[in-house]
Motif scaffolding. Structure first.
Motif, short mmCIF file in Angstrom:
data_model
loop_
_atom_site.label_atom_id
_atom_site.label_comp_id
_atom_site.label_asym_id
_atom_site.label_seq_id
_atom_site.Cartn_x
_atom_site.Cartn_y
_atom_site.Cartn_z
N LYS A 158 -6.29 8.45 1.70
CA LYS A 158 -5.32 7.87 0.76
C LYS A 158 -4.81 6.52 1.26
O LYS A 158 -4.74 5.55 0.50
CB LYS A 158 -4.14 8.82 0.56
N ALA A 215 0.84 -1.20 0.00
CA ALA A 215 0.00 0.00 0.00
C ALA A 215 0.87 1.25 0.00
O ALA A 215 0.54 2.24 -0.67
CB ALA A 215 -0.93 0.00 1.22
N TRP A 221 2.10 1.60 -3.50
CA TRP A 221 0.99 2.05 -4.35
C TRP A 221 0.76 3.55 -4.17
O TRP A 221 0.56 4.28 -5.13
CB TRP A 221 -0.25 1.25 -4.00
N TYR A 222 0.83 4.03 -2.93
CA TYR A 222 0.67 5.46 -2.67
C TYR A 222 1.84 6.24 -3.28
O TYR A 222 1.63 7.30 -3.87
CB TYR A 222 0.59 5.74 -1.17
N ALA A 250 -5.47 2.90 -0.39
CA ALA A 250 -4.31 2.13 -0.86
C ALA A 250 -4.29 0.75 -0.22
O ALA A 250 -4.03 -0.27 -0.88
CB ALA A 250 -3.01 2.88 -0.56
#
Length: 133
Positions: free
Chosen positions: A95, A52, A55-56, A99
């Motif tokens: 966010k 995650a 991904w962020y 994520a």
């Protein structure tokens, strides 16, 4: 500055290698099914957290292209990014939760589709996450 912050964060995760020592100590509890299940769930959650964060980071680097997942999230939540307003867009909590949701859904299946990769780097990362899953 953001890439330096991301690099420093990745270097700090090296400290998490201490978990290997904890895993060795937990080896004596391996005959207990519940302990093994709990350890596997924690490992899965830790890997999902790392993915995650990646991904962020990908979305943050490509934020100025206005087609990435962060831009779509801002539009979906009614908090769009505005280059003239500093700090505009979704909150950091929004966010991260999005994520983490994306990585869990991609690791356990092929994803639900409400958070989708739009750029080539996001798509390549999504393919890698699905392969890991």
């Amino acid at each position: 500055p953001t890439q330096q912050t991301t690099l420093i964060g990745l270097l700090k995760t090296a400290r998490l290698l201490r978990l290997v020592r904890v895993a060795r100590k937990l080896d004596r509890y391996s005959e207990y099914g519940a302990a093994v299940l709990f350890l596997l769930m924690c490992t899965f959650a830790l890997i999902a957290h790392w993915l995650a964060c990646i991904w962020y980071a990908i979305g943050n680097v490509e934020q100025n292209r206005s087609i990435g997942w962060l831009h779509s999230l801002g539009v979906d939540l009614g908090k769009p990014y505005n280059s003239s307003i500093k700090g505009s867009g979704p909150s950091i909590k929004d966010k991260y939760v999005t994520a983490l949701y994306f990585t869990f859904s991609s690791l356990t299946s092929v994803g639900f589709g409400n958070v989708s990769p739009n750029t080539n780097s996001e798509k390549i990362f999504s393919i890698c996450v699905m392969l890991i899953g």
